[in-house]
Design a protein around this motif. Structure first.
Motif, PDB file in Angstrom:
ATOM      1  N   GLU A 151       0.863  -1.189   0.000  1.00  0.00           N
ATOM      2  CA  GLU A 151       0.000   0.000   0.000  1.00  0.00           C
ATOM      3  C   GLU A 151       0.895   1.233   0.000  1.00  0.00           C
ATOM      4  O   GLU A 151       2.085   1.137  -0.234  1.00  0.00           O
ATOM      5  N   ASP A 152       0.315   2.374   0.285  1.00  0.00           N
ATOM      6  CA  ASP A 152       1.082   3.610   0.339  1.00  0.00           C
ATOM      7  C   ASP A 152       2.245   3.461   1.321  1.00  0.00           C
ATOM      8  O   ASP A 152       2.076   2.943   2.424  1.00  0.00           O
ATOM      9  N   VAL A 153       3.393   3.929   0.911  1.00  0.00           N
ATOM     10  CA  VAL A 153       4.597   3.844   1.733  1.00  0.00           C
ATOM     11  C   VAL A 153       4.867   5.223   2.330  1.00  0.00           C
ATOM     12  O   VAL A 153       4.761   6.238   1.641  1.00  0.00           O
ATOM     13  N   GLU A 154       5.200   5.266   3.599  1.00  0.00           N
ATOM     14  CA  GLU A 154       5.439   6.529   4.304  1.00  0.00           C
ATOM     15  C   GLU A 154       6.922   6.924   4.317  1.00  0.00           C
ATOM     16  O   GLU A 154       7.238   8.100   4.384  1.00  0.00           O
ATOM     17  N   TRP A 155       7.824   5.930   4.298  1.00  0.00           N
ATOM     18  CA  TRP A 155       9.255   6.219   4.479  1.00  0.00           C
ATOM     19  C   TRP A 155      10.070   5.098   3.862  1.00  0.00           C
ATOM     20  O   TRP A 155       9.790   3.919   4.113  1.00  0.00           O
ATOM     21  N   LEU A 156      11.072   5.443   3.063  1.00  0.00           N
ATOM     22  CA  LEU A 156      12.010   4.470   2.483  1.00  0.00           C
ATOM     23  C   LEU A 156      13.414   5.040   2.524  1.00  0.00           C
ATOM     24  O   LEU A 156      13.598   6.258   2.452  1.00  0.00           O
ATOM     25  N   VAL A 157      14.393   4.143   2.574  1.00  0.00           N
ATOM     26  CA  VAL A 157      15.792   4.566   2.586  1.00  0.00           C
ATOM     27  C   VAL A 157      16.563   3.827   1.510  1.00  0.00           C
ATOM     28  O   VAL A 157      16.421   2.609   1.351  1.00  0.00           O
ATOM     29  N   LEU A 158      17.375   4.574   0.776  1.00  0.00           N
ATOM     30  CA  LEU A 158      18.326   4.009  -0.186  1.00  0.00           C
ATOM     31  C   LEU A 158      19.733   4.270   0.317  1.00  0.00           C
ATOM     32  O   LEU A 158      20.026   5.350   0.838  1.00  0.00           O
ATOM     33  N   ARG A 159      20.600   3.284   0.134  1.00  0.00           N
ATOM     34  CA  ARG A 159      21.998   3.389   0.562  1.00  0.00           C
ATOM     35  C   ARG A 159      22.917   3.286  -0.644  1.00  0.00           C
ATOM     36  O   ARG A 159      22.601   2.604  -1.621  1.00  0.00           O
ATOM     37  N   GLY A 160      24.077   3.927  -0.536  1.00  0.00           N
ATOM     38  CA  GLY A 160      25.106   3.763  -1.546  1.00  0.00           C
ATOM     39  C   GLY A 160      25.671   2.357  -1.480  1.00  0.00           C
ATOM     40  O   GLY A 160      25.750   1.758  -0.402  1.00  0.00           O
ATOM     41  N   HIS A 181      26.824   8.357   0.339  1.00  0.00           N
ATOM     42  CA  HIS A 181      25.685   9.134   0.827  1.00  0.00           C
ATOM     43  C   HIS A 181      24.374   8.463   0.431  1.00  0.00           C
ATOM     44  O   HIS A 181      24.216   8.018  -0.696  1.00  0.00           O
ATOM     45  N   GLY A 182      23.444   8.398   1.355  1.00  0.00           N
ATOM     46  CA  GLY A 182      22.152   7.789   1.082  1.00  0.00           C
ATOM     47  C   GLY A 182      21.070   8.826   0.861  1.00  0.00           C
ATOM     48  O   GLY A 182      21.257  10.019   1.091  1.00  0.00           O
ATOM     49  N   LEU A 183      19.929   8.352   0.391  1.00  0.00           N
ATOM     50  CA  LEU A 183      18.745   9.178   0.222  1.00  0.00           C
ATOM     51  C   LEU A 183      17.584   8.502   0.931  1.00  0.00           C
ATOM     52  O   LEU A 183      17.455   7.277   0.878  1.00  0.00           O
ATOM     53  N   ALA A 184      16.756   9.297   1.584  1.00  0.00           N
ATOM     54  CA  ALA A 184      15.547   8.776   2.213  1.00  0.00           C
ATOM     55  C   ALA A 184      14.366   9.553   1.646  1.00  0.00           C
ATOM     56  O   ALA A 184      14.518  10.674   1.163  1.00  0.00           O
ATOM     57  N   PHE A 185      13.204   8.946   1.700  1.00  0.00           N
ATOM     58  CA  PHE A 185      12.000   9.530   1.116  1.00  0.00           C
ATOM     59  C   PHE A 185      10.880   9.432   2.127  1.00  0.00           C
ATOM     60  O   PHE A 185      10.635   8.367   2.689  1.00  0.00           O
ATOM     61  N   GLN A 186      10.223  10.568   2.371  1.00  0.00           N
ATOM     62  CA  GLN A 186       9.109  10.580   3.316  1.00  0.00           C
ATOM     63  C   GLN A 186       7.866  11.115   2.629  1.00  0.00           C
ATOM     64  O   GLN A 186       7.950  11.980   1.754  1.00  0.00           O
ATOM     65  N   HIS A 187       6.729  10.561   3.021  1.00  0.00           N
ATOM     66  CA  HIS A 187       5.469  10.917   2.391  1.00  0.00           C
ATOM     67  C   HIS A 187       5.044  12.336   2.750  1.00  0.00           C
ATOM     68  O   HIS A 187       5.160  12.776   3.885  1.00  0.00           O
ATOM     69  N   ALA A 188       4.584  13.049   1.725  1.00  0.00           N
ATOM     70  CA  ALA A 188       3.951  14.359   1.890  1.00  0.00           C
ATOM     71  C   ALA A 188       2.629  14.305   1.143  1.00  0.00           C
ATOM     72  O   ALA A 188       2.565  13.789   0.026  1.00  0.00           O
ATOM     73  N   ASP A 189       1.574  14.799   1.770  1.00  0.00           N
ATOM     74  CA  ASP A 189       0.263  14.777   1.111  1.00  0.00           C
ATOM     75  C   ASP A 189       0.242  15.643  -0.141  1.00  0.00           C
ATOM     76  O   ASP A 189      -0.437  15.327  -1.107  1.00  0.00           O
ATOM     77  N   GLU A 190       0.984  16.742  -0.108  1.00  0.00           N
ATOM     78  CA  GLU A 190       0.967  17.680  -1.229  1.00  0.00           C
ATOM     79  C   GLU A 190       2.318  18.364  -1.326  1.00  0.00           C
ATOM     80  O   GLU A 190       2.953  18.652  -0.312  1.00  0.00           O
ATOM     81  N   LEU A 191       2.766  18.612  -2.538  1.00  0.00           N
ATOM     82  CA  LEU A 191       4.010  19.345  -2.772  1.00  0.00           C
ATOM     83  C   LEU A 191       3.759  20.399  -3.832  1.00  0.00           C
ATOM     84  O   LEU A 191       3.099  20.127  -4.834  1.00  0.00           O
TER      85      LEU A 191
END
Length: 135
Positions: free
Chosen positions: A43-52, A57-67
């Protein structure tokens, strides 16, 4: 022991966390943190992390209702933050432009004719800007 904190990752807001993470995973060759890989029936994902792959350096992604998509270079909706990345030469720059566009990026500035620092500024599928330049 260092007296300074180490930057672990940059966090990017996204209305579609998985789509945005997949874009950057493919673009930069990153890997999901254990447990963050795509799952069937997810289902909808709220938070994910990518690693090198090699501890970079890694990147993380957090849910936002609107951008609000940046209007850069018009200052109405500023960039606020963007990623700078580099490639060794003009040939690699063009190859990475093609890859980025195939993954869903949009070119918002083409400065490849600049003899000192040829570059592209892109918007990812969510509208976040990032640069690829020769450097």
């Amino acid at each position: 022991m260092s007296e300074h904190p180490r930057i672990l990752q940059t966090v990017i807001d996204a209305t579609d966390v998985r789509r945005t993470a997949e874009f950057y995973r493919e673009l930069f060759g990153l890997e999901y943190r254990a447990g963050d890989e795509p799952r069937e029936g997810e289902e909808d994902v709220e938070w994910l992390v990518l690693r090198g792959r090699e501890g970079g350096h890694g990147l993380a992604f957090q849910h936002a209702d609107e951008l609000k998509r940046t209007t850069w270079p018009d200052p109405e909706v500023p960039m606020q933050i963007h990623l700078d990345t580099s490639v060794p030469d003009a040939e690699a720059l063009e190859r990475q432009r093609q890859r980025a566009e195939a993954l869903g990026a949009t070119v918002i500035l083409d400065r490849t004719d600049d003899p000192e620092e040829p570059l592209y500024v892109f918007a990812d599928p969510e509208g976040h800007p990032f640069c690829i330049f020769v450097g």
